[in-house]
Design an enzyme around this catalytic site. Structure first.
Site, mmCIF file in Angstrom:
data_model
loop_
_atom_site.group_PDB
_atom_site.id
_atom_site.type_symbol
_atom_site.label_atom_id
_atom_site.label_comp_id
_atom_site.label_asym_id
_atom_site.label_seq_id
_atom_site.Cartn_x
_atom_site.Cartn_y
_atom_site.Cartn_z
ATOM 1 N N ARG A 1 45.888 -22.338 86.815
ATOM 2 C CA ARG A 1 47.034 -21.924 87.615
ATOM 3 C C ARG A 1 46.726 -20.620 88.335
ATOM 4 N NH1 ARG A 1 51.495 -18.513 85.478
ATOM 5 N NH2 ARG A 1 53.218 -18.511 86.974
ATOM 6 N N ARG B 1 65.428 -9.115 93.190
ATOM 7 C CA ARG B 1 65.201 -7.868 92.454
ATOM 8 C C ARG B 1 66.172 -6.791 92.917
ATOM 9 N NH1 ARG B 1 60.845 -7.880 89.300
ATOM 10 N NH2 ARG B 1 59.238 -9.470 89.646
ATOM 11 N N LYS C 1 59.438 -26.869 89.586
ATOM 12 C CA LYS C 1 59.722 -26.016 88.434
ATOM 13 C C LYS C 1 61.232 -26.023 88.179
ATOM 14 C CE LYS C 1 57.439 -22.100 88.227
ATOM 15 N NZ LYS C 1 56.861 -20.791 88.661
ATOM 16 N N THR D 1 55.790 -20.956 79.428
ATOM 17 C CA THR D 1 56.411 -19.660 79.129
ATOM 18 C C THR D 1 56.376 -19.313 77.644
ATOM 19 O OG1 THR D 1 57.968 -20.044 80.957
ATOM 20 C CG2 THR D 1 58.325 -18.100 79.608
#
Length: 480
Positions: free
Chosen positions: A33, A74, A221, A279
């Site tokens: 990845r 963010r 995803k 994860t």
């Protein structure tokens, strides 16, 4: 027993050399990845070059997975620095032009779209969910009052999420488009799309991809509750799924995450589409040579759930023990796969099989392999579809997927138990190609039984689908 699970290793500063990537390959990683949230073209070009070099040297199929960033939400910095909050404290969240320098806690978010649709009572999570808030008042447009539901610190420039709310930002950003151009130029094999919310998101990425003259498989995803609500529709468009438990764990109550993982995996298995679990699988191995008991069980349970791939992120990108992390993940897989065979936990079933003959034949081949205790299944699959259906049957045998198409071979590498291979193109007959492969491959010994599936070409038809299942025995070579 053959080893089936596929391990994805994320490359980063800790694995940016030929020697480091070679160690990952030798340890058991076959898919790599490239996280486009970090790094630039020079780094990615270097990594692709190393992977292709190792592919030639090892004669293994090594797949390059480009992971696009998606919209990064963010907070910004208004000069307050990091401040602490306690449970019950109130904090203002607003755009920078709403900030008043009166010493009150303020979190800046200069993305106006994110304030749309926010309601009193909605949850807000800061910094990977470490700090959680509840909306108590909408003061004015782009200014809301929050109440902390736990204690912690609030630094600037951290990720912020609004769990359960459909994000108004498109998952394919301008940065993603620029990064996709780099990926297409470097020849990545698969592209993962972040923050998918609806099937149209996949269509938009595919349309963007086609302008570069390439059409590579797309992994969606699953990180949003909106995606869970239309999972079947997304599965129709996407080529595979990643259970991205980091962001998905912020969207859901953490107690709901294991069940969501199982539902997503089951849906993918039913359609024969590869599914990745990602994860914090062995997160403690970033700094420790040993994993925890909970992490070990987590990896094992992902395999038991039906995952095709398990993914390492920080463990191999920046960790101190990247090779050890891959080896340990593989060791867990050895043990749990042996248990699955010992317990008869194979998923061979005709329930829900589509009426198409080629799909039924794939299931029949998997059942025949089990009944005859065959050494392997050899599948000549032009598109790779049959090999993925065979994989979803979860036979104890490995599946050798023969295809002349490099894109197909690199994508079948993501399906559990599938070993991609290139057939002899000088032979037109697909069944004969498979038989020649068995005769020439050192993986098979004299007397080995192999189940072969192939699509026999029919004159006048350009598309060939699986229409043959054959039990084949490798015979002793006859001296000339």
């Amino acid at each position: 027993m053959d080893r089936h699970i596929k391990i994805i290793a994320t490359l980063g500063p800790g694995t940016d050399s030929y020697e480091a990537v070679k160690e990952l390959v030798e340890s058991g990683a076959k898919i790599f990845r490239l996280n486009f949230s970090h790094g630039g073209r020079e780094f990615f070009a270097k990594m692709v070059e190393i992977i292709r070099r190792l592919e030639e040297e090892t004669e293994l199929t090594l797949t390059v997975l480009q992971d696009l960033s998606g919209p990064k939400i963010r907070t910004c910095d208004v000069g307050l620095g990091t401040f602490e909050v306690n449970k019950g404290d109130e904090v203002m969240l607003g755009s920078s032009d709403k900030y008043k320098d009166d010493g009150a806690p303020f979190i800046c978010l200069d993305i106006p779209e994110m304030f749309e649709g926010v309601k009193v009572g909605d949850p807000v999570a800061l910094g990977d969910g470490v700090i959680r808030f509840r909306v108590v008042e909408i003061e004015e447009p782009q200014l809301i009052r929050l109440e902390a539901t736990n204690a912690g610190i609030c630094p600037p420039r951290k990720g912020i999420t609004f769990p359960g709310m459909k994000t108004p930002l498109a998952p394919l950003t301008e940065k993603d488009k620029a990064d996709l151009a780099i990926g297409m130029d470097l020849g990545v094999d698969v592209v993962a799309m972040s923050f998918v919310q609806k099937p149209e998101d996949i269509c938009n990425l595919r349309a963007e991809m086609i302008q570069y003259g390439r059409r590579v498989p797309i992994i969606a995803k699953i990180e949003r509750t909106a995606a869970l609500e239309c999972l079947d529709e997304i599965l129709t468009e996407a080529d595979g799924i990643m259970v991205a438990r980091g962001d998905l764990g912020l969207e859901l109550d953490l107690a709901e995450l294991p069940a969501a993982q199982k539902r997503i995996i089951k849906a993918c298995n039913r359609l024969g589409k590869p599914v990745i679990v990602a994860t914090q699988m062995l997160l403690s191995m970033v700094n420790s040579p040993m994993a925890t008991r909970a992490e070990t069980t987590d990896v094992a349970n992902a395999i038991l759930d039906g995952a095709d791939c398990v993914m390492l992120s920080e463990e191999t990108a920046v960790g101190r023990y990247p090779g050890e992390a891959v080896k340990f993940m593989r060791k867990i897989a050895y043990e749990i796969e042996a248990y699955m065979v010992e317990s008869g936990m194979v998923n061979i079933s005709v329930d829900g099989v589509k009426e198409h003959p080629s799909t039924f034949l794939a299931h029949a081949a998997a059942m025949l392999a089990g009944k005859t205790d065959a050494k392997a299944i050899v599948c000549h699959s032009t598109s790779g579809a049959t090999s993925r259906i065979l994989s979803s049957c979860r036979p104890a045998q490995s599946i050798y997927a023969l295809s002349s198409d490099s894109t197909v071979r690199h994508f079948t590498n993501l399906s559990l138990g599938v070993i991609p291979a290139k057939p002899l193109d000088v032979i037109d007959d697909h069944q004969e190609r498979a038989e020649v492969f068995v005769r020439q491959s050192p993986a098979f010994d004299e007397g080995d039984i192999v189940i072969i599936t192939a699509g026999q070409p029919i004159k006048g038809k350009s598309v060939t689908q699986t229409n043959v299942v054959k039990l084949y025995e490798k015979l002793k070579k006859v001296a000339s």
